[in-house]
Design a protein around this motif. Structure first.
Motif, short mmCIF file in Angstrom:
data_model
loop_
_atom_site.label_atom_id
_atom_site.label_comp_id
_atom_site.label_asym_id
_atom_site.label_seq_id
_atom_site.Cartn_x
_atom_site.Cartn_y
_atom_site.Cartn_z
N GLU A 7 146.07 -39.07 75.06
CA GLU A 7 147.38 -39.03 74.43
C GLU A 7 148.32 -38.04 75.10
O GLU A 7 149.54 -38.24 75.13
N ASN A 8 147.74 -36.98 75.66
CA ASN A 8 148.60 -35.93 76.24
C ASN A 8 148.95 -36.18 77.70
O ASN A 8 149.70 -35.39 78.29
N ILE A 9 148.46 -37.25 78.31
CA ILE A 9 148.94 -37.63 79.64
C ILE A 9 150.19 -38.48 79.42
O ILE A 9 150.12 -39.65 79.04
N ILE A 10 151.35 -37.84 79.65
CA ILE A 10 152.61 -38.47 79.25
C ILE A 10 153.43 -39.02 80.41
O ILE A 10 154.44 -39.69 80.20
N GLY A 11 153.02 -38.72 81.64
CA GLY A 11 153.84 -39.19 82.76
C GLY A 11 153.17 -38.97 84.09
O GLY A 11 152.06 -38.43 84.18
N VAL A 12 153.89 -39.36 85.14
CA VAL A 12 153.40 -39.18 86.51
C VAL A 12 154.56 -38.89 87.44
O VAL A 12 155.63 -39.50 87.34
N LYS A 13 154.36 -37.90 88.31
CA LYS A 13 155.28 -37.68 89.43
C LYS A 13 154.78 -38.52 90.58
O LYS A 13 153.66 -38.33 91.06
N GLU A 14 155.62 -39.45 91.04
CA GLU A 14 155.23 -40.35 92.12
C GLU A 14 155.97 -39.96 93.41
O GLU A 14 157.13 -40.29 93.61
N ALA A 15 155.26 -39.21 94.26
CA ALA A 15 155.77 -38.93 95.60
C ALA A 15 155.20 -40.02 96.50
O ALA A 15 154.37 -39.79 97.37
N ASN A 16 155.65 -41.22 96.24
CA ASN A 16 155.06 -42.44 96.80
C ASN A 16 156.18 -43.35 97.24
O ASN A 16 157.02 -43.76 96.43
N LYS A 17 156.22 -43.68 98.52
CA LYS A 17 157.29 -44.53 99.04
C LYS A 17 157.09 -46.01 98.72
O LYS A 17 157.98 -46.82 98.98
N ASP A 18 155.95 -46.34 98.14
CA ASP A 18 155.66 -47.73 97.78
C ASP A 18 156.36 -48.06 96.46
O ASP A 18 155.85 -47.78 95.38
N PHE A 19 157.56 -48.64 96.57
CA PHE A 19 158.36 -48.89 95.37
C PHE A 19 157.74 -49.99 94.49
O PHE A 19 157.94 -50.01 93.28
N GLU A 20 157.00 -50.89 95.09
CA GLU A 20 156.28 -51.89 94.30
C GLU A 20 155.26 -51.20 93.40
O GLU A 20 155.12 -51.55 92.22
N HIS A 21 154.57 -50.21 93.94
CA HIS A 21 153.58 -49.46 93.15
C HIS A 21 154.23 -48.80 91.94
O HIS A 21 153.72 -48.90 90.82
N VAL A 22 155.36 -48.11 92.13
CA VAL A 22 155.94 -47.37 91.02
C VAL A 22 156.47 -48.31 89.94
O VAL A 22 156.45 -47.97 88.74
N ASN A 23 156.92 -49.49 90.33
CA ASN A 23 157.29 -50.49 89.32
C ASN A 23 156.08 -50.90 88.50
O ASN A 23 156.16 -51.06 87.27
N LYS A 24 154.94 -51.07 89.16
CA LYS A 24 153.73 -51.47 88.45
C LYS A 24 153.22 -50.38 87.52
O LYS A 24 152.58 -50.67 86.50
N VAL A 25 153.52 -49.12 87.85
CA VAL A 25 153.12 -48.03 86.96
C VAL A 25 153.77 -48.20 85.59
O VAL A 25 153.09 -48.13 84.55
N LEU A 26 155.08 -48.45 85.57
CA LEU A 26 155.75 -48.63 84.28
C LEU A 26 155.36 -49.94 83.62
O LEU A 26 155.28 -50.02 82.38
N LEU A 27 155.10 -50.97 84.41
CA LEU A 27 154.67 -52.24 83.83
C LEU A 27 153.33 -52.07 83.11
O LEU A 27 153.15 -52.57 81.99
N LYS A 28 152.40 -51.35 83.74
CA LYS A 28 151.04 -51.28 83.20
C LYS A 28 150.83 -50.10 82.25
O LYS A 28 150.08 -50.22 81.28
#
Length: 300
Positions: free
Chosen positions: A164-185
């Motif tokens: 419950e206390n893992i509330i977010g992620v800092k994505e220093a990741n140039k893969d923009f497809e990946h970061v979209n999938k983070v919010l999707l999943k």
């Protein structure tokens, strides 16, 4: 409920403040406190220390905790304080994350262990154990260019579901497809922060919560305003700032972060531009480019 409130509070530009050193490479705590106050005065929405920009792998655990404590007292509740507590060593990560809670930090930023290259199941176990050991919000920190392994969207979603206390992620990741999938999943209420300067604006557009951008070390007001303009619906203003900041973003990554940022802050009279070995100052050519860029931005 407390973690839902944290998701709302931990938004905007969380400045990843550098660690200033004296000529002998000892920590310059006076300049450090001045920098934190300057960031808050210039509009940063939060403060983070001992992340990548703070050279944590060049410090001992005790030094890192002293830096964290100094920052926590200096921030004094004015904005959220979210120190970096991760390490390549699991026990060190546990110790520093627990210390962050004990000293009154609002949350902790925990990096994917670097060099070891854990598989996804190992990463899940590492982060779950850390999260289960504290009651403060945790922001994961995925930076595959530094850690040599990517924290996959499915693993992030599983952690968000189970902790419950893992509330977010800092994505220093140039893969923009990946970061979209983070919010999707993981869910669109999961706090996504950009750690890639050129993606700060695009990540806001897909539902991001803000950014933890090294450029804020040099231009805290502008980096904060990028979020402010987006938040009030000034899309054109946010786009203008996005493009306006690009040359500064570029020059601050001509060498390994935080070397260019420290060189810039030295030119601005904020610190001595000292890095701990094995890092060193940028070449004279890069420093000349930094100086000309700062002049163009009227930062000198």
């Amino acid at each position: 409920m407390a973690y839902e409130e944290a998701k709302k509070r931990f938004r905007g530009s969380i400045s990843p403040v550098i660690t200033p050193f004296n000529e002998d490479e000892s920590i310059d705590f006076n300049k450090f406190k001045e920098l934190i106050n300057w960031h808050i005065e210039k509009g940063s929405h939060g403060i983070s220390v001992t992340g990548t920009s703070g050279e944590p792998s060049s410090m001992s655990v005790d030094e890192r905790m002293t830096v964290m404590e100094t920052a926590c007292k200096t921030v004094n509740g004015r904005v959220p304080f979210i120190p970096g507590t991760g390490s390549t060593n699991h026990d060190e990560t546990m110790r520093m994350t627990k210390a962050a809670q004990e000293m009154g930090a609002d949350g902790a930023l925990v990096i994917v262990p670097y060099y070891n290259k854990p598989n996804q199941h190992a990463l899940y176990k590492h982060f779950k154990t850390v999260a289960d050991s504290v009651d403060i919000p945790i922001i994961l920190y995925n930076i595959p260019g530094r850690t040599a392994v990517n924290l996959e969207a499915d693993t992030i979603a599983r952690l968000a579901e189970d902790c419950e206390n893992i509330i977010g992620v800092k994505e220093a990741n140039k893969d923009f497809e990946h970061v979209n999938k983070v919010l999707l999943k993981a869910g669109r209420d999961f706090n996504l922060y950009s750690g890639i300067e050129v993606l700060c604006y695009p990540m806001l557009a897909i539902g991001g919560a803000g950014h933890i951008s090294a450029t804020a070390n040099v231009a805290p007001t502008e980096v904060a305003d990028l979020y402010n303009k987006w938040e009030v619906g000034d899309v054109k203003g946010a786009q203008d700032l996005h493009y306006s900041l690009m040359p500064l973003n570029d020059v601050l990554f001509r060498d390994t972060n935080p070397a260019p940022a420290k060189a810039a802050l030295g030119m601005m009279g904020k610190i001595k531009p000292v890095l701990r070995k094995p890092l060193d100052v940028p070449s004279e050519a890069v420093q000349a480019e930094i100086r000309e860029t700062l002049k163009a931005y009227k930062l000198l």
